[in-house]
Motif scaffolding. Structure first.
Motif, PDB file in Angstrom:
ATOM      1  N   ASN A   7       3.627  -3.134  -5.480  1.00  0.00           N
ATOM      2  CA  ASN A   7       4.576  -4.183  -5.153  1.00  0.00           C
ATOM      3  C   ASN A   7       4.849  -3.849  -3.560  1.00  0.00           C
TER       4      ASN A   7
ATOM      5  N   TYR B 127       7.318  -4.998   0.032  1.00  0.00           N
ATOM      6  CA  TYR B 127       8.116  -5.945   0.542  1.00  0.00           C
ATOM      7  C   TYR B 127       7.961  -5.552   2.094  1.00  0.00           C
TER       8      TYR B 127
ATOM      9  N   THR C  11       6.629   0.918  -5.817  1.00  0.00           N
ATOM     10  CA  THR C  11       7.006  -0.087  -4.711  1.00  0.00           C
ATOM     11  C   THR C  11       7.272   0.213  -3.474  1.00  0.00           C
TER      12      THR C  11
ATOM     13  N   MET D 220      16.414 -11.162  -4.137  1.00  0.00           N
ATOM     14  CA  MET D 220      15.574 -10.961  -3.060  1.00  0.00           C
ATOM     15  C   MET D 220      14.580  -9.877  -3.708  1.00  0.00           C
ATOM     16  N   PHE D 221      14.930  -8.858  -4.292  1.00  0.00           N
ATOM     17  CA  PHE D 221      13.794  -7.723  -4.867  1.00  0.00           C
ATOM     18  C   PHE D 221      13.547  -8.071  -6.283  1.00  0.00           C
ATOM     19  N   SER D 222      12.782  -9.119  -6.645  1.00  0.00           N
ATOM     20  CA  SER D 222      12.631  -9.641  -8.053  1.00  0.00           C
ATOM     21  C   SER D 222      11.623  -8.204  -8.840  1.00  0.00           C
ATOM     22  N   LYS D 223      11.060  -7.498  -7.972  1.00  0.00           N
ATOM     23  CA  LYS D 223      10.234  -6.666  -8.658  1.00  0.00           C
ATOM     24  C   LYS D 223      10.239  -5.279  -8.167  1.00  0.00           C
TER      25      LYS D 223
ATOM     26  N   TYR E  63       5.695  -9.574  -0.572  1.00  0.00           N
ATOM     27  CA  TYR E  63       6.770 -10.403  -0.355  1.00  0.00           C
ATOM     28  C   TYR E  63       7.131 -10.186   0.792  1.00  0.00           C
TER      29      TYR E  63
ATOM     30  N   SER F  13       1.321  -7.473  -5.257  1.00  0.00           N
ATOM     31  CA  SER F  13       2.253  -8.449  -5.073  1.00  0.00           C
ATOM     32  C   SER F  13       3.086  -8.385  -3.758  1.00  0.00           C
TER      33      SER F  13
ATOM     34  N   ARG G 242      20.068  -2.568  -7.016  1.00  0.00           N
ATOM     35  CA  ARG G 242      18.981  -2.732  -7.960  1.00  0.00           C
ATOM     36  C   ARG G 242      18.506  -1.355  -8.382  1.00  0.00           C
TER      37      ARG G 242
ATOM     38  N   GLU H 147      21.554  -4.500  -1.459  1.00  0.00           N
ATOM     39  CA  GLU H 147      21.036  -5.349  -2.260  1.00  0.00           C
ATOM     40  C   GLU H 147      20.034  -4.393  -3.023  1.00  0.00           C
TER      41      GLU H 147
END
Length: 305
Positions: free
Chosen positions: A244, A246, A9, A1-4, A285, A283, A121, A117
């Motif tokens: 980034n 989210y 962030t 889910m948290f690719s970056k 998301y 980026s 990370r 999750e």
């Protein structure tokens, strides 16, 4: 889910981000308020029933929007009454949700728990929380994120018995985590090596490092926040500097998007060109529970007219 999770962030959170915690979305809260059978100290039964009927019949999707409508359209006397009752009702249902949920189980609630999750990370990159590389902007009143981070930081880094020096280190880290509540909170988080001095309404666990003191006056409505407020200015700066972003459990209301400095609603941009996730070199998301492409585009078309 948290690719970056690199560079800076940012997580932007709406009510849907806390559903797993047992707390309601805006629409669910309206349903709970209008259909529930309950009493609140200091509010007469007649006034409470009048409030519930008014909230239900306006058809607005959240109590926040109803209270804002009351502020703008009702008499000063009525709007002050509804806003006072509204904040008490919000606090009442937030407390119920938190009491029904055992704080000691927040880490164990694995179903749809994005907190776990995230921690998976970053547990070995806690310095990113300390130095502001990872930040949070939330439109929620509750403290589930703060409580989760406190629990995992405390038990990841320290054994069962805490010395005073350990307690001070945990408190120092928790205080440095940047979490901005745009519309305030249900009260105050109490952090101290001797939390009992502050007589919180309850403590989170046996360490007595964290407690909550409830206060309806800490809840802020849309008209009670403006761009000159220091934390609103700080939130806009964080959005501007983030690499980034989210966005989780969010309704993408234009008022809230503009409050963060978004000139273009990010969800509309992503729907138009889902392969290009970059907006202003960021980026982004975004989740969109029960918000399909047609709803997004219809909303944009109405805005353009």
């Amino acid at each position: 889910m948290f690719s970056k999770i690199n560079n800076k962030t940012l997580f932007i959170l709406g009510a849907g981000a806390s559903v797993f915690f047992g707390l309601p979305t805006g629409a669910q809260l309206v349903k709970n308020i209008t259909k529930g059978n309950y009493e609140i100290a200091g509010i007469t039964g007649t006034d409470l029933e009048e409030f519930k009927k008014k909230l239900k019949n306006t058809g607005l999707k959240s109590i926040d929007l109803f209270l804002e409508y009351a502020y703008k359209n009702y008499s000063k006397e009525d709007s002050e009454k509804y806003i006072g009752i509204g904040k008490e009702v919000i606090l009442y249902f937030m407390r119920i949700g938190e009491k029904q949920f055992n704080y000691n189980e927040i880490v164990e609630k694995v179903n749809d728990n994005w907190y776990l999750e995230l921690w998976d990370r970053i547990h070995d990159k806690q310095y990113k929380l300390r130095d502001g590389s990872i930040t949070f902007i939330t439109f929620n009143y509750e403290f589930s994120l703060e409580i989760f981070l406190y629990k995992v930081i405390r038990h990841t880094n320290y054994s069962n018995k805490l010395e005073k020096e350990d307690k001070e280190k945990i408190i120092d880290l928790i205080k440095k985590i940047k979490i901005i509540h745009i519309y305030g909170t249900v009260g105050d988080i109490i952090l101290n090596t001797d939390v009992q001095i502050f007589s919180p309404d309850f403590s989170i666990d046996s360490d007595n490092l964290m407690g909550i003191k409830y206060d309806k006056d800490r809840i802020k409505l849309i008209h009670e926040r403006n761009d000159a407020d220091s934390d609103i200015k700080e939130a806009k700066k964080i959005v501007e500097e983030a690499g980034n972003i989210y966005i989780l459990g969010f309704g993408y209301d234009d008022i809230n998007m503009k409050k963060l400095g978004f000139e273009i609603n990010p969800l509309e941009r992503l729907v138009k060109n889902i392969k290009n996730r970059k907006i202003n070199s960021k980026s982004i998301y975004a989740t969109r529970y029960k918000i399909n492409d047609r709803k997004v585009l219809d909303k944009e078309e109405k805005t353009d007219k």
